[in-house]
Design an enzyme around this catalytic site. Structure first.
Site, PDB file in Angstrom:
ATOM      1  N   GLY A  75       0.902  -0.750   8.881  1.00 25.25           N
ATOM      2  CA  GLY A  75       0.575   0.097   8.403  1.00 25.25           C
ATOM      3  C   GLY A  75       0.251   1.083  10.056  1.00 25.25           C
ATOM      4  O   GLY A  75      -0.188   0.787  10.742  1.00 25.25           O
ATOM      5  N   GLN A  83      -4.117   7.217  14.816  1.00 25.47           N
ATOM      6  CA  GLN A  83      -3.368   6.190  16.306  1.00 25.47           C
ATOM      7  C   GLN A  83      -2.090   7.552  16.780  1.00 25.47           C
ATOM      8  O   GLN A  83      -1.410   6.371  18.001  1.00 25.47           O
ATOM      9  CB  GLN A  83      -2.461   5.248  15.293  1.00 25.47           C
ATOM     10  CG  GLN A  83      -3.736   4.669  14.850  1.00 25.47           C
ATOM     11  CD  GLN A  83      -2.360   2.761  14.197  1.00 25.47           C
ATOM     12  OE1 GLN A  83      -3.117   3.471  13.143  1.00 25.47           O
ATOM     13  NE2 GLN A  83      -2.990   1.507  14.867  1.00 25.47           N
ATOM     14  N   CYS A  97      -2.840  -5.048  15.047  1.00 22.12           N
ATOM     15  CA  CYS A  97      -2.472  -3.777  15.424  1.00 22.12           C
ATOM     16  C   CYS A  97      -2.428  -3.050  16.682  1.00 22.12           C
ATOM     17  O   CYS A  97      -2.151  -3.710  17.041  1.00 22.12           O
ATOM     18  CB  CYS A  97      -4.256  -3.288  14.765  1.00 22.12           C
ATOM     19  SG  CYS A  97      -4.369  -1.478  15.406  1.00 22.12           S
ATOM     20  N   LEU A  98      -1.841  -1.898  16.084  1.00 27.23           N
ATOM     21  CA  LEU A  98      -0.433  -1.070  16.759  1.00 27.23           C
ATOM     22  C   LEU A  98      -1.411  -0.937  18.051  1.00 27.23           C
ATOM     23  O   LEU A  98      -0.758  -0.379  18.813  1.00 27.23           O
ATOM     24  CB  LEU A  98       0.581  -0.319  16.315  1.00 27.23           C
ATOM     25  CG  LEU A  98       1.502  -0.744  15.433  1.00 27.23           C
ATOM     26  CD1 LEU A  98       2.511   0.605  14.625  1.00 27.23           C
ATOM     27  CD2 LEU A  98       2.624  -1.601  15.887  1.00 27.23           C
ATOM     28  N   HIS A 121      -7.665  -1.884   6.449  1.00 28.10           N
ATOM     29  CA  HIS A 121      -8.022  -2.175   8.143  1.00 28.10           C
ATOM     30  C   HIS A 121      -7.304  -0.923   7.863  1.00 28.10           C
ATOM     31  O   HIS A 121      -7.662  -0.144   9.220  1.00 28.10           O
ATOM     32  CB  HIS A 121      -6.599  -3.027   8.568  1.00 28.10           C
ATOM     33  CG  HIS A 121      -5.679  -3.107   9.660  1.00 28.10           C
ATOM     34  ND1 HIS A 121      -6.244  -4.454  10.590  1.00 28.10           N
ATOM     35  CD2 HIS A 121      -5.431  -2.030  11.081  1.00 28.10           C
ATOM     36  CE1 HIS A 121      -5.272  -3.552  11.986  1.00 28.10           C
ATOM     37  NE2 HIS A 121      -5.181  -1.980  11.920  1.00 28.10           N
ATOM     38  N   GLU A 122      -7.125   0.179   7.563  1.00 32.77           N
ATOM     39  CA  GLU A 122      -5.865   1.331   8.530  1.00 32.77           C
ATOM     40  C   GLU A 122      -6.978   2.291   7.813  1.00 32.77           C
ATOM     41  O   GLU A 122      -7.249   3.616   8.970  1.00 32.77           O
ATOM     42  CB  GLU A 122      -4.320   2.226   7.076  1.00 32.77           C
ATOM     43  CG  GLU A 122      -3.895   1.238   7.216  1.00 32.77           C
ATOM     44  CD  GLU A 122      -3.572   0.214   8.793  1.00 32.77           C
ATOM     45  OE1 GLU A 122      -3.518   2.059   9.673  1.00 32.77           O
ATOM     46  OE2 GLU A 122      -2.782  -0.150   9.326  1.00 32.77           O
ATOM     47  N   HIS A 177      -9.671   2.681  10.614  1.00 30.79           N
ATOM     48  CA  HIS A 177      -8.995   3.768  11.437  1.00 30.79           C
ATOM     49  C   HIS A 177      -9.815   5.088  11.839  1.00 30.79           C
ATOM     50  O   HIS A 177     -10.589   5.511  12.596  1.00 30.79           O
ATOM     51  CB  HIS A 177      -7.795   3.627  11.269  1.00 30.79           C
ATOM     52  CG  HIS A 177      -6.688   2.651  12.348  1.00 30.79           C
ATOM     53  ND1 HIS A 177      -6.963   1.802  13.885  1.00 30.79           N
ATOM     54  CD2 HIS A 177      -5.629   2.149  12.389  1.00 30.79           C
ATOM     55  CE1 HIS A 177      -6.082   1.254  14.435  1.00 30.79           C
ATOM     56  NE2 HIS A 177      -5.084   0.632  13.423  1.00 30.79           N
TER      57      HIS A 177
HETATM   58 NI    NI Z   1      -4.580  -0.861  13.185  1.00 30.25          NI
END
Ligand code: NI
Length: 174
Positions: A46, A51, A94-95, A136-137, A140
């Protein structure tokens, strides 16, 4: 499609609130294509636009494990309509918080309203991994990271580690 740079914590850019998309046009579709490419390359399941440095309310997700048959999902201006009182826990990463994982508990199911890749309004009932991933997304988009749910001590340890990693990375790049 272009692979873009993923911003990582601690970067104040990640902490802003993303703005709604007014129209799903070719520019937004290009953004979604780039996000997907960036997410696959990372790899992750995701990614939110903020990001990669674009503070717009756009999310891409692909939970398919089979790499030959990709199943991308696009969410523009997602809104949670309802969520369950029952929670589910996953070990989240998370990235933007590279190589760090922690158990986070979130509602197990949620109903989401959003615009798809074509700009059509959709409603989706989600459960389990997809429900967690969407939440989660969507965090962000509010400038929230999963580490915000951890204890102060654990969170500050992770941020310290990431800051150190960043310094090392900069040295190598230079
Ligand atoms: Ni994330």
């Amino acid at each position: 499609m272009t692979i873009r740079k993923i911003l990582t914590e601690p970067d104040p850019f990640l902490r802003q609130k993303s703005k709604p998309v007014e129209l799903v046009d070719d520019e937004i579709r290009t953004l979604m294509d780039d996000m997907l490419e960036t997410m696959y390359a990372a790899p992750g399941i995701g990614l939110a636009a903020v990001q990669i440095g674009v503070p717009k309310r756009v999310i891409v997700i692909d939970l398919s494990k089979d790499k030959e048959k990709k199943e991308p999902m696009y969410f523009v201006n997602p809104e949670i309509m309802t969520k369950s009182e029952e929670n589910a826990s996953y070990e989240e990463g998370c990235l933007s918080v590279p190589n760090q994982f922690a158990e986070v508990s979130r509602p197990d199911t949620c109903k989401v309203k959003y615009l798809d890749y074509e700009g059509k309004e959709k409603i989706l009932e989600t459960k389990g991994l997809l429900a967690t991933c969407i939440q989660h997304e969507m965090d962000h988009l509010e400038g929230i990271l999963f580490i915000d749910y951890l204890s102060k001590l654990k969170k500050s340890m992770i941020i310290k580690k990431l800051s150190k990693q960043k310094k090392n990375l900069e040295r190598i790049v230079v």
